[in-house]
Design an enzyme around this catalytic site. Sequence first.
Site, PDB file in Angstrom:
ATOM      1  N   CYS A 308       0.713  -1.318  -0.123  1.00 32.71           N
ATOM      2  CA  CYS A 308      -0.266   0.247   0.088  1.00 32.71           C
ATOM      3  C   CYS A 308       0.979   1.234   0.370  1.00 32.71           C
ATOM      4  O   CYS A 308       0.812   2.275  -0.699  1.00 32.71           O
ATOM      5  CB  CYS A 308      -0.411  -0.123   0.969  1.00 32.71           C
ATOM      6  N   CYS A 481      12.816   9.580  -8.209  1.00 32.89           N
ATOM      7  CA  CYS A 481      11.508   8.869  -7.827  1.00 32.89           C
ATOM      8  C   CYS A 481      11.353   9.441  -7.129  1.00 32.89           C
ATOM      9  O   CYS A 481      12.168  10.677  -5.667  1.00 32.89           O
ATOM     10  CB  CYS A 481      11.785   7.470  -8.493  1.00 32.89           C
TER      11      CYS A 481
END
Length: 528
Positions: A308, A481
Amino acid sequence: MAGAAAARLRAEIRRRERELRGLRERLAAELARGDTAEQEEDGEQQQEQGACGARQPPASELARGDAGDAEEEDGARGLRERLAAELARGDSGDADEEDDDDEEEEGALGFPAELPPLPARSALSAAEILRYSRQLVLPELGVRGQLRLARSSVLVVGCGGLGCPLAQYLAAAGVGRLGLVDHDVVETSNLQRQVLHGEARRGRPKARSAAAALRRLNSAVQYVPYRGALRPRSALRLVRQYDIVADCSDNVPTRYLVSDACVLAGKPLVSGSALRLEGQLVVYNHGGGPCYRCLFPEPPPPDTVTNCADGGVLGVVTGIIGCMQALEVLKIASGMGSSFNRYMLMFDALEGRFRNIKLRPRKADCAVCGDNPSITCLQDYEAFCGSSATDKCRALQLLPAGDRISVQRYKELLEERVPHVLLDVRPQVEVEICRLEHAVHIPLRKLEEKDEESLQLLQRRISEEKQRTGDQTSVPVYVVCKLGNDSQKAVKILQELPAEEFGSVLAKDIKGGLMAWATKIDSTFPQY
């Protein structure tokens, strides 16, 4: 000396707490018998008028009972008042002393010692009948099913997005005992889906936060919080103390650990998972169905697993799957049986659709539940899976140190105005959350596909940087990122581009990504 005194005090506190739990159980039993006695007395009065009722006990017996009840109530009242004070302190967040006690126990034994069995129940009190009346009238449950729930114990592994709604409905339904396992503390990013925790509980252990919230919902249920990670050395002993286990974890090693422990202990496992807009539910090791290893004999490669924290999840999806887990636990505990010991429930939130997928039967050659199992004790599951037993974002190491720079070093390059191109390879949805303005954005997926338009964009930016500086040497490309994982993959792709088509691309990864930039360089940069 002070440490020894503190240890003795903690041991005394634990002994008193065990005594107090026993007194509470006895008190609940006495109250239940008291309600029954009142009903019997009414029946005796009806018998004198010709109705059929129970025998009235002799006066001497009633006197002894009244005296004994009064004495026991007087003896328990002080302890009950102390208990209420302790619970109030725990609910308000002042649980430092209890947390220290947990840390000592986990360090010595893994988890607390054996729990006493739940008391046998033959009848519901008037208060219980009123409380659970809406489910008592269901023919599938009734009084018999409610008494089974009261005698049942459930171990919840993970007090997060799945564990919170699961535990909430089990407590509301009147399950006798709930064990709550979680090693983590409440964080702000949890509150979007972990509905038992509130803003005031941030920084507190999730297991204790969940127990405090559940206690306010139904104080008649016993809550046993375990502040620590489930480990091979303690898992089997803990699982054996409960009737049903619910896996609400978010990592592969824990799933294998919990499943193996349930097979070895002979316990049903209600397993749920949720990611993005999808969820799954399976009941393992129950009714002749398969175990987790039957379906997944080998773990997936660590770099292919998304949790998640990496992929995101809509909070209500975890709520739906957690509620479905609670439903299966209640059906098993009350004697109704399970619907998903031979089927997997698949939920697609975007389509609003549920599907049942038939599972393969239990494998006779399964390593743990087969006819001749090779796994007869718990093992090192982190080594087996090649990843850590945590739901935190993983830090991959795909590049040599020479192909990576720190965020501190990148800040120095910016201050020195060193010519370069910053390439952001996050998905577009993450770029819309936050970004460094001077970065060029090309999603990793486009690089993996060798998308011509994206590669031409990168070439133009490199050429523009050369022209701006008047430097014809190679212009380095620094790749960023969110966490420094996808950026390493992008660097490897850039390094493998054909030199005759794209020239020599000097690419390096920024370690830790934008979240490292936010924590170490710019505290105002958003974290997500």
